[in-house]
Design an enzyme around this catalytic site. Structure first.
Site, PDB file in Angstrom:
ATOM      1  N   LYS A  40      37.036  46.474  49.438  1.00  0.00           N
ATOM      2  CA  LYS A  40      35.637  46.618  49.564  1.00  0.00           C
ATOM      3  C   LYS A  40      34.728  45.606  48.485  1.00  0.00           C
ATOM      4  O   LYS A  40      33.613  45.260  48.583  1.00  0.00           O
ATOM      5  CB  LYS A  40      35.042  47.692  49.771  1.00  0.00           C
ATOM      6  CG  LYS A  40      35.640  48.482  50.802  1.00  0.00           C
ATOM      7  CD  LYS A  40      34.821  49.973  50.855  1.00  0.00           C
ATOM      8  CE  LYS A  40      36.207  50.932  51.032  1.00  0.00           C
ATOM      9  NZ  LYS A  40      35.660  52.502  50.856  1.00  0.00           N
ATOM     10  N   ASP A  97      36.194  40.151  43.989  1.00  0.00           N
ATOM     11  CA  ASP A  97      35.518  40.389  42.873  1.00  0.00           C
ATOM     12  C   ASP A  97      36.083  40.189  41.406  1.00  0.00           C
ATOM     13  O   ASP A  97      35.354  39.693  40.762  1.00  0.00           O
ATOM     14  CB  ASP A  97      34.861  42.125  43.010  1.00  0.00           C
ATOM     15  CG  ASP A  97      36.480  43.018  43.044  1.00  0.00           C
ATOM     16  OD1 ASP A  97      37.588  42.542  43.318  1.00  0.00           O
ATOM     17  OD2 ASP A  97      36.010  44.280  43.142  1.00  0.00           O
ATOM     18  N   ASP A 100      42.502  40.596  38.433  1.00  0.00           N
ATOM     19  CA  ASP A 100      43.043  41.663  37.242  1.00  0.00           C
ATOM     20  C   ASP A 100      44.527  41.399  36.943  1.00  0.00           C
ATOM     21  O   ASP A 100      44.894  40.428  36.377  1.00  0.00           O
ATOM     22  CB  ASP A 100      42.651  42.961  37.869  1.00  0.00           C
ATOM     23  CG  ASP A 100      42.953  44.334  36.767  1.00  0.00           C
ATOM     24  OD1 ASP A 100      42.116  44.255  35.783  1.00  0.00           O
ATOM     25  OD2 ASP A 100      43.869  45.071  36.774  1.00  0.00           O
ATOM     26  N   ASP A 156      33.435  49.382  42.105  1.00  0.00           N
ATOM     27  CA  ASP A 156      33.307  50.545  42.089  1.00  0.00           C
ATOM     28  C   ASP A 156      34.216  51.328  41.450  1.00  0.00           C
ATOM     29  O   ASP A 156      35.340  50.978  40.643  1.00  0.00           O
ATOM     30  CB  ASP A 156      33.684  51.154  43.562  1.00  0.00           C
ATOM     31  CG  ASP A 156      35.033  51.396  43.748  1.00  0.00           C
ATOM     32  OD1 ASP A 156      35.808  50.083  43.565  1.00  0.00           O
ATOM     33  OD2 ASP A 156      35.724  52.355  44.285  1.00  0.00           O
TER      34      ASP A 156
HETATM   35  P1  IMP Z   1      44.921  43.286  41.000  1.00  0.00           P
HETATM   36  O1  IMP Z   1      44.260  41.747  40.446  1.00  0.00           O
HETATM   37  O2  IMP Z   1      45.858  43.259  42.145  1.00  0.00           O
HETATM   38  O3  IMP Z   1      45.309  44.136  39.826  1.00  0.00           O
HETATM   39  O4  IMP Z   1      43.621  44.059  41.571  1.00  0.00           O
HETATM   40  C1  IMP Z   1      42.230  43.766  41.603  1.00  0.00           C
HETATM   41  C2  IMP Z   1      41.543  44.643  42.092  1.00  0.00           C
HETATM   42  O5  IMP Z   1      41.424  45.768  41.517  1.00  0.00           O
HETATM   43  C3  IMP Z   1      40.043  43.921  42.138  1.00  0.00           C
HETATM   44  O6  IMP Z   1      39.838  43.134  43.279  1.00  0.00           O
HETATM   45  C4  IMP Z   1      39.263  45.037  42.394  1.00  0.00           C
HETATM   46  O7  IMP Z   1      39.292  45.583  43.324  1.00  0.00           O
HETATM   47  C5  IMP Z   1      40.158  45.985  41.493  1.00  0.00           C
HETATM   48  N1  IMP Z   1      39.558  46.252  39.831  1.00  0.00           N
HETATM   49  C6  IMP Z   1      40.104  45.568  39.049  1.00  0.00           C
HETATM   50  N2  IMP Z   1      39.513  45.716  37.808  1.00  0.00           N
HETATM   51  C7  IMP Z   1      38.383  46.368  38.175  1.00  0.00           C
HETATM   52  C8  IMP Z   1      37.289  46.893  37.429  1.00  0.00           C
HETATM   53  O8  IMP Z   1      37.211  46.645  36.183  1.00  0.00           O
HETATM   54  N3  IMP Z   1      36.236  47.524  38.150  1.00  0.00           N
HETATM   55  C9  IMP Z   1      36.418  47.820  39.460  1.00  0.00           C
HETATM   56  N4  IMP Z   1      37.463  47.201  40.230  1.00  0.00           N
HETATM   57  C10 IMP Z   1      38.456  46.737  39.626  1.00  0.00           C
HETATM   58 MG    MG Z   2      39.234  44.037  44.936  1.00  0.00          MG
END
Ligand code: IMP
Ligand code: MG
Length: 172
Positions: A40, A97, A100, A156
């Site tokens: 979301k 968004d 990470d 969020d």
């Molecule tokens: P990853 O790149 O697979 O680790 O996932 C990234 C997702 O984790 C992002 O799209 C966000 O939805 C969530 N996420 C990572 N860091 C944050 C943060 O600092 N605040 C809120 N959501 C986060």
């Molecule tokens: Mg996300």
């Protein structure tokens, strides 16, 4: 929330979204692009981004979950919604968004290519390169930030703070 640390103001975000939309519109001039938001967290960013784009777009979303709750990734990715759309021969722009660990993005890129997409690019509002566990590199980045957990502008913590107009550091 105990303390407020505004990282990006509404004005800074607005300006950057327009820049990104301009860059993307120039890149895809005259082409059809499927813009896919990652729910979301990306919905507010996506809404502003596509309205600032000067091009025809087809919009849909995917929903993935990698965070059960709290601020750390579980490392496991669950696909909760997938568009009823034929991706064969299509160009996909994924809007997210935050980049990470990159695990979600790597998973999605593979999935779109398996579904027949000819190209998959990623536009993220925020990039946290220090958190990367993959070789994922987004194509369009709003802001590169240090390793803070942030909320607001769609993002969020346990479903709260998505409606903040700015991005702030979450302190618990
Ligand atoms: P990853 O790149 O697979 O680790 O996932 C990234 C997702 O984790 C992002 O799209 C966000 O939805 C969530 N996420 C990572 N860091 C944050 C943060 O600092 N605040 C809120 N959501 C986060
Ligand atoms: Mg996300």
């Amino acid at each position: 929330m105990e303390e407020k640390r505004i990282l990006l103001t509404k004005e800074e975000i607005d300006r950057k979204v327009k820049e990104l939309a301009g860059e993307i519109s120039r890149k895809y001039a005259g082409e059809e692009v499927l813009v896919i938001g990652v729910l979301k967290g990306a919905w507010i960013f996506m809404a502003d981004l596509v309205r600032a784009m000067d091009m025809d777009v087809v919009c849909d979303f995917v929903r993935v979950a990698s965070y059960g709750s709290g601020t750390e990734t579980s490392g496991q990715i669950f696909l909760l919604y997938w568009p009823e759309m034929d991706f064969t021969g299509k160009k996909v722009l994924v809007v997210d968004d935050i980049a990470d660990s990159g695990l979600t993005s790597v998973f999605l890129r593979k999935k779109f290519l398996e579904e027949g997409a000819v190209s998959v690019e990623f536009c993220v509002l925020l990039d946290k390169p220090s958190r990367r566990k993959t070789d994922f590199r987004p194509d369009y980045v709003g802001f590169t930030i240090p390793d803070h957990f942030v909320v607001g502008y769609g993002m969020d913590c346990n479903e709260r703070y998505r409606n903040l107009p700015h991005v702030e550091v979450y302190e618990d």
